[in-house]
Design a protein around this motif. Sequence first.
Motif, PDB file in Angstrom:
ATOM      1  N   ASP A   9       0.823  -1.212   0.000  1.00 25.00           N
ATOM      2  CA  ASP A   9       0.000   0.000   0.000  1.00 25.00           C
ATOM      3  C   ASP A   9       0.858   1.264   0.000  1.00 25.00           C
ATOM      4  N   GLU A  10       2.047   1.154   0.610  1.00 26.21           N
ATOM      5  CA  GLU A  10       2.893   2.334   0.784  1.00 26.21           C
ATOM      6  C   GLU A  10       3.934   2.515  -0.311  1.00 26.21           C
ATOM      7  N   GLN A  11       4.327   1.390  -0.958  1.00 28.68           N
ATOM      8  CA  GLN A  11       5.401   1.468  -1.934  1.00 28.68           C
ATOM      9  C   GLN A  11       4.947   0.901  -3.277  1.00 28.68           C
ATOM     10  N   SER A  12       5.272   1.606  -4.329  1.00 24.33           N
ATOM     11  CA  SER A  12       4.799   1.226  -5.663  1.00 24.33           C
ATOM     12  C   SER A  12       5.527   0.022  -6.254  1.00 24.33           C
ATOM     13  N   ASN A  13       6.673  -0.351  -5.660  1.00 24.10           N
ATOM     14  CA  ASN A  13       7.437  -1.477  -6.210  1.00 24.10           C
ATOM     15  C   ASN A  13       7.196  -2.785  -5.460  1.00 24.10           C
ATOM     16  N   VAL A  14       6.214  -2.799  -4.551  1.00 22.56           N
ATOM     17  CA  VAL A  14       5.867  -4.015  -3.807  1.00 22.56           C
ATOM     18  C   VAL A  14       4.439  -4.412  -4.184  1.00 22.56           C
ATOM     19  N   TYR A  15       4.255  -5.700  -4.549  1.00 20.89           N
ATOM     20  CA  TYR A  15       2.951  -6.157  -5.010  1.00 20.89           C
ATOM     21  C   TYR A  15       2.526  -7.423  -4.271  1.00 20.89           C
ATOM     22  N   ILE A  16       1.214  -7.595  -4.153  1.00 21.94           N
ATOM     23  CA  ILE A  16       0.659  -8.852  -3.648  1.00 21.94           C
ATOM     24  C   ILE A  16       0.330  -9.718  -4.858  1.00 21.94           C
ATOM     25  N   HIS A  17       0.881 -10.904  -4.907  1.00 23.98           N
ATOM     26  CA  HIS A  17       0.635 -11.832  -6.004  1.00 23.98           C
ATOM     27  C   HIS A  17      -0.095 -13.068  -5.495  1.00 23.98           C
ATOM     28  N   ALA A  18      -0.692 -13.810  -6.407  1.00 25.99           N
ATOM     29  CA  ALA A  18      -1.467 -14.999  -6.042  1.00 25.99           C
ATOM     30  C   ALA A  18      -0.689 -15.986  -5.164  1.00 25.99           C
ATOM     31  N   PRO A  19       0.599 -16.251  -5.451  1.00 27.67           N
ATOM     32  CA  PRO A  19       1.346 -17.203  -4.606  1.00 27.67           C
ATOM     33  C   PRO A  19       1.399 -16.807  -3.130  1.00 27.67           C
ATOM     34  N   ASP A  20       1.303 -15.512  -2.843  1.00 29.72           N
ATOM     35  CA  ASP A  20       1.302 -15.068  -1.442  1.00 29.72           C
ATOM     36  C   ASP A  20       0.092 -15.640  -0.706  1.00 29.72           C
ATOM     37  N   TYR A  21      -1.072 -15.540  -1.337  1.00 32.81           N
ATOM     38  CA  TYR A  21      -2.296 -16.093  -0.750  1.00 32.81           C
ATOM     39  C   TYR A  21      -2.289 -17.625  -0.816  1.00 32.81           C
ATOM     40  N   ASN A  22      -1.872 -18.159  -1.959  1.00 31.90           N
ATOM     41  CA  ASN A  22      -1.928 -19.612  -2.155  1.00 31.90           C
ATOM     42  C   ASN A  22      -1.153 -20.371  -1.085  1.00 31.90           C
ATOM     43  N   LEU A  23       0.013 -19.841  -0.753  1.00 27.58           N
ATOM     44  CA  LEU A  23       0.863 -20.504   0.240  1.00 27.58           C
ATOM     45  C   LEU A  23       0.183 -20.561   1.609  1.00 27.58           C
ATOM     46  N   ILE A  24      -0.453 -19.465   1.992  1.00 27.72           N
ATOM     47  CA  ILE A  24      -1.097 -19.414   3.308  1.00 27.72           C
ATOM     48  C   ILE A  24      -2.347 -20.285   3.334  1.00 27.72           C
ATOM     49  N   ILE A  25      -3.139 -20.227   2.255  1.00 24.28           N
ATOM     50  CA  ILE A  25      -4.340 -21.073   2.179  1.00 24.28           C
ATOM     51  C   ILE A  25      -3.947 -22.540   2.286  1.00 24.28           C
ATOM     52  N   ALA A  26      -2.914 -22.943   1.554  1.00 27.82           N
ATOM     53  CA  ALA A  26      -2.471 -24.341   1.570  1.00 27.82           C
ATOM     54  C   ALA A  26      -2.000 -24.769   2.954  1.00 27.82           C
ATOM     55  N   LYS A  27      -1.346 -23.864   3.690  1.00 26.67           N
ATOM     56  CA  LYS A  27      -0.828 -24.203   5.020  1.00 26.67           C
ATOM     57  C   LYS A  27      -1.934 -24.485   6.024  1.00 26.67           C
ATOM     58  N   TRP A  28      -3.136 -23.946   5.795  1.00 25.12           N
ATOM     59  CA  TRP A  28      -4.240 -24.202   6.720  1.00 25.12           C
ATOM     60  C   TRP A  28      -4.701 -25.647   6.671  1.00 25.12           C
ATOM     61  N   ARG A  29      -4.187 -26.410   5.725  1.00 30.57           N
ATOM     62  CA  ARG A  29      -4.463 -27.850   5.686  1.00 30.57           C
ATOM     63  C   ARG A  29      -3.954 -28.535   6.957  1.00 30.57           C
ATOM     64  N   ASP A  30      -2.912 -27.979   7.572  1.00 31.05           N
ATOM     65  CA  ASP A  30      -2.326 -28.583   8.766  1.00 31.05           C
ATOM     66  C   ASP A  30      -3.222 -28.439   9.996  1.00 31.05           C
ATOM     67  N   ASP A  31      -4.175 -27.515   9.933  1.00 25.00           N
ATOM     68  CA  ASP A  31      -5.124 -27.347  11.035  1.00 25.00           C
ATOM     69  C   ASP A  31      -6.466 -27.905  10.569  1.00 25.00           C
ATOM     70  N   GLN A  32      -6.722 -29.164  10.914  1.00 25.58           N
ATOM     71  CA  GLN A  32      -7.907 -29.833  10.391  1.00 25.58           C
ATOM     72  C   GLN A  32      -9.205 -29.412  11.075  1.00 25.58           C
ATOM     73  N   VAL A  33      -9.082 -28.599  12.116  1.00 23.38           N
ATOM     74  CA  VAL A  33     -10.273 -28.128  12.818  1.00 23.38           C
ATOM     75  C   VAL A  33     -10.666 -26.728  12.347  1.00 23.38           C
ATOM     76  N   ASN A  34      -9.722 -25.786  12.473  1.00 28.95           N
ATOM     77  CA  ASN A  34     -10.012 -24.397  12.109  1.00 28.95           C
ATOM     78  C   ASN A  34      -9.600 -24.050  10.680  1.00 28.95           C
ATOM     79  N   GLY A  35      -8.823 -24.928  10.068  1.00 29.32           N
ATOM     80  CA  GLY A  35      -8.290 -24.657   8.736  1.00 29.32           C
ATOM     81  C   GLY A  35      -9.322 -24.320   7.680  1.00 29.32           C
ATOM     82  N   PRO A  36     -10.396 -25.111   7.550  1.00 27.91           N
ATOM     83  CA  PRO A  36     -11.372 -24.817   6.493  1.00 27.91           C
ATOM     84  C   PRO A  36     -11.955 -23.412   6.566  1.00 27.91           C
ATOM     85  N   ASP A  37     -12.311 -22.981   7.780  1.00 26.45           N
ATOM     86  CA  ASP A  37     -12.904 -21.646   7.920  1.00 26.45           C
ATOM     87  C   ASP A  37     -11.899 -20.556   7.574  1.00 26.45           C
ATOM     88  N   ARG A  38     -10.662 -20.714   8.041  1.00 29.28           N
ATOM     89  CA  ARG A  38      -9.633 -19.702   7.759  1.00 29.28           C
ATOM     90  C   ARG A  38      -9.309 -19.673   6.265  1.00 29.28           C
TER      91      ARG A  38
END
Length: 201
Positions: A9-38
């Motif tokens: 938001d503050e710097q024009s040379n920093v971007y959010i890309h799909a892999p940033d979200y994908n990695l975190i979504i995939a990691k929620w697989r390790d939490d079989q209770v709260n993972g789906p909601d997150r």
Amino acid sequence: FRRKEIFADEQSNVYIHAPDYNLIIAKWRDDQVNGPDRARRLFKEMDQNYGNAAELKARPNIVTINSLLDVLAKSKSRNLAEECEELLKQRNTLFEEGKSTILPDIISYRSCIDAWIRQWKKDSPQRVEALVKDMIKRYSVEGRTDLCPDSDLFNLVLKACAHATVTWHEDIEREANDTPISIANRTFALLNGKNDFKAKP
């Protein structure tokens, strides 16, 4: 990730890309209770913020969908198979209507099949076979070579039938094409004979 969002938001040379979200979504697989909601919340946030982003690298992609499906399929909750399948159908429909560039692939279908097997419902064999039939239709009619079923996929159908053995004694007393034993026999016959998929037992 949230720090990177602040920098983006503050710097024009920093971007959010799909892999940033994908990695975190995939990691929620390790939490079989709260993972789906997150994982659901992250996917919804990503879709709302970047679904129509001018920067294509920021938009949700097939890895995003498959990561969410994987989290849902591996959850301890036994009632998420229908949600997996509904998401799969929704994405197929959106692509066909030209409203999305995300087309479910064989990994998407395998996750849904895995969810039905884990659920151990009485109709799991029928739901798994229906998904495989959908893949076969798209492979044969639409030329989707990436959806060509292999031996492993047909073995998953047999696995779904094996998990439903508590109903097999009921099946013997009635004639039907959708009973676990009928589905298992039909699948094994396909594997044991000549087929268009070069699948073997």
